[in-house]
Write a protein that holds these residues in place. Structure first.
Motif: not given
Length: 107
Positions: A16-36
């Motif tokens: 997943v490409d995650v924008a600077n300033g977000l958290t690793v959690m927000e990257g997972a949540r915003d991209n539908g990664v299961p398990g977070i």
């Protein structure tokens, strides 16, 4: 922006490409990664965004603070060296290539 790889307990990878300033959690949540699950929304008030940081990355991310350390006591099978709460890891260009592994479950 950083490319982060989330590895599910069964081995399924999500890059997943995650924008600077977000958290690793927000990257997972915003991209539908299961398990977070992120039940508290990133307030460091639960442990449902727990991951194991790949050993190659443990010393490359900022250290845990006391609050995160305390919350990890409630995580499923925490590893003192590798466990982190993804809500507490801010994304920067320096995290490009980060790999995190999800536990079998979140509690």
């Amino acid at each position: 922006m950083a490319k982060i790889t989330y590895v599910e307990h069964n081995g399924t990878k999500h890059e997943v490409d995650v924008a600077n300033g977000l958290t690793v959690m927000e990257g997972a949540r915003d991209n539908g990664v299961p398990g977070i699950e992120a039940d508290c929304g990133g307030a460091c008030a639960c442990s449902t965004c727990h991951v194991y940081v790949d050993p190659a990355w443990v010393d490359k991310i900022p250290a845990k603070d006391d609050m995160e350390e305390d919350m990890l006591d409630f995580a499923f099978e925490p590893n003192p060296a590798r466990s982190r709460l993804t809500c507490q890891i801010k994304v920067t260009d320096d995290l490009d290539g980060l790999v995190v592994q999800l536990p079998e479950k979140q509690i």
